[in-house]
Design a protein around this motif. Structure first.
Motif, short mmCIF file in Angstrom:
data_model
loop_
_atom_site.label_atom_id
_atom_site.label_comp_id
_atom_site.label_asym_id
_atom_site.label_seq_id
_atom_site.Cartn_x
_atom_site.Cartn_y
_atom_site.Cartn_z
N HIS A 41 0.90 -1.17 -0.08
CA HIS A 41 -0.03 0.08 0.13
C HIS A 41 0.79 1.22 0.27
O HIS A 41 0.44 2.24 -0.69
N LEU A 45 1.39 4.29 -2.59
CA LEU A 45 1.32 5.93 -2.06
C LEU A 45 2.09 6.77 -2.39
O LEU A 45 1.97 7.77 -2.96
N GLY A 106 -5.81 6.66 2.28
CA GLY A 106 -6.39 5.72 1.24
C GLY A 106 -6.89 4.30 1.56
O GLY A 106 -7.32 3.84 0.45
N ARG A 107 -6.98 3.99 2.77
CA ARG A 107 -7.49 2.84 3.18
C ARG A 107 -8.33 2.89 4.23
O ARG A 107 -8.31 3.85 5.15
N GLY A 196 -7.83 -0.98 -1.42
CA GLY A 196 -8.45 0.15 -2.25
C GLY A 196 -9.71 0.47 -2.44
O GLY A 196 -10.40 1.43 -2.80
N SER A 203 -12.30 5.59 -2.81
CA SER A 203 -11.41 6.61 -1.99
C SER A 203 -11.28 7.84 -3.10
O SER A 203 -11.28 7.58 -4.23
N LEU A 207 -5.89 6.21 -6.33
CA LEU A 207 -5.11 4.91 -5.85
C LEU A 207 -4.82 4.06 -7.09
O LEU A 207 -5.75 4.29 -8.25
N ARG A 209 -4.70 0.81 -7.98
CA ARG A 209 -5.31 -0.66 -7.38
C ARG A 209 -4.43 -1.75 -8.12
O ARG A 209 -4.36 -2.85 -7.72
#
Length: 445
Positions: A41, A45, A106-107, A196, A203, A207, A209
């Motif tokens: 993740h 980012l 974002g999560r 995601g 989000s 992102l 994914r």
């Protein structure tokens, strides 16, 4: 200690005890996978500008240290820390300060636990698959070794027709090839990326994914973010069915073995170390290991129903009910793996009675062979049937114990090579190597 979600009020301690339940204990199963998910993740980012490259390197280095702690069995969730996600973030902030707080951008904990569960489950399914293959190999070896040793076949627990130890061992080997198809289907449904989906609605961050999907070695992602959240419980149910079908094979085999080991049958002898004695009867050698395998396997066969009853009447979206699934689901893998290892151990050391059919009580089961011989000579089948039946009634039937079965899958043509080919074909469809390589790259190995 404040919770990640806590505002300006303190939670009642009894309410907290009830709502947390066994979650901290269950989360220890997921610790390594929570860290792996976080590594993927934050790498993503950084690619979209939410973390600096220098920050990423420091965070990855510390997360790799935490993974090593997990692999040494030293990871703990401290008193007052709610779950594995909070513990990992706490460990990062202790070492790296506010930088450690950036990993959650974002999560949600919803997609975080989803990815943890999927990474854990695919790893456990690989281990179960490898143990199924190990047991399969033992069964095929025994089937080939005892291919010509006859034993009674039964229907209604009445002696029926000739069977063989080659058939008996081989039957359970082939059963495992079908069970492996369930495991492969479960693995493929598991190996899709929910990360995601956040709390189930995506989000506003841009992102990537696909990037986390590739980094974690997933085959694809759960594309629709609402469906990704609906997968919580569904994945566990589908995997539970796969575990249950393996357990069904083990339970049936264990029952056979306990029966055939008894003095009334004496078809097989179990290894001494897998039996126990009696406190009062000095002659006893009880088949305790197989009895426990049978009980544990039957317990595992109830797992799909337990999962379904927890999650079946929930609408889409996250609900706390789903937490309870972890308590029945996560420990089930260790229990099944134990049963597979014990069964392979016993099969490897099992001794077979090669002279069962010396006892004339089994002679009537050769009656069908005689009927077929008469029919092959031109006598109508029903006339041959009546003739042999009368001989049995009058005690004049003489058993010819030379069995000549040649068709595929019969005593004289076990088709073990084809069964092995089926097993290898199914194994090749998992794609474990790609997943292992992805995890190694993330861990910097």
């Amino acid at each position: 200690m404040n919770k990640l979600w806590e505002k300006n009020f303190e939670v009642n301690k009894e309410i907290e005890r009830f709502t947390v339940g066994h979650d901290r204990e269950m989360d220890l199963y997921l610790a390594k996978y929570d860290v792996l998910g976080s590594m993927a993740h934050i790498t993503m980012l950084e690619s979209i500008g939410l973390i600096e490259k220098t920050e990423l390197q420091q965070l990855l280095a510390e997360l790799r240290n935490i993974i090593q702690t997990c692999e040494r069995g030293e990871f703990v969730i401290e008193e007052g820390v709610e779950d594995v996600h909070s513990q990992v973030e706490l460990m990062l902030t202790r070492k790296l300060g506010d930088m450690g707080k950036k990993i959650h951008s974002g999560r949600s904990r919803n997609d975080q636990v989803l990815v943890d569960l999927k990474l854990f489950t695919r790893h456990e399914l690989q281990q179960v698959t490898e143990l199924v293959k190990a047991l399969f190999d033992e069964l095929i070896e025994k089937s080939n070794y005892y291919r010509d040793i006859l034993m009674p076949g039964y229907t209604h627990l009445q002696i029926a027709m000739p069977s063989s130890f080659g058939l008996w061992f081989g039957a359970y080997a082939e059963s495992l090839t079908d069970d492996l198809l369930f495991l492969q289907a479960a693995y493929r449904m598991t190996n899709r990326n929910p990360l995601g989906s956040a709390a189930g609605y995506g989000s506003s961050f841009p992102l990537n994914r696909q990037m986390t999907t590739d980094l974690l070695g997933f085959d694809s992602m759960d594309y629709n973010v609402v469906y990704a959240q609906m997968g919580r419980g569904k994945m566990e149910r589908n995997v539970a069915f796969a575990l249950a079908t393996v357990a069904g094979t083990l339970a049936k085999m264990a029952f056979d073995a306990c029966l055939f080991n008894s003095q009334n049958f004496s078809f097989i002898k179990l290894p001494k170390e897998c039996t126990t004695g009696s406190s009062i009867m000095p002659h006893k050698k009880n088949p305790d290991v197989f009895e426990l395998i049978r009980a544990k396997s039957n317990k595992i066969q109830s797992l799909p129903q337990q999962v379904m009853l927890i999650m079946n009447n929930l609408p889409c979206g996250y609900f706390r009910d789903l937490q309870i699934i972890k308590e029945v689901f996560l420990p089930a893998f260790d229990e099944l793996k134990d049963c597979l290892q014990m069964t392979a151990y016993i099969i490897n050391r099992m001794e077979v009675n090669e002279h069962i059919l010396d006892n004339p009580m089994y002679d009537p089961m050769f009656s069908v062979e005689e009927v077929n011989r008469l029919a092959a000579s031109g006598i109508p089948f029903r006339d041959a049937y009546r003739q042999v039946g009368m001989e049995i009634e009058t005690g004049t039937f003489k058993a010819d114990k030379h069995v000549h079965h040649t068709h595929e899958g019969s005593i004289g043509n076990l088709c073990n090579d084809r069964i092995q080919a089926l097993m290898e074909q199914t194994l090749a469809g998992f794609g474990f190597g790609r997943v292992e390589e992805a995890e190694r790259r993330l861990k910097g190995e």
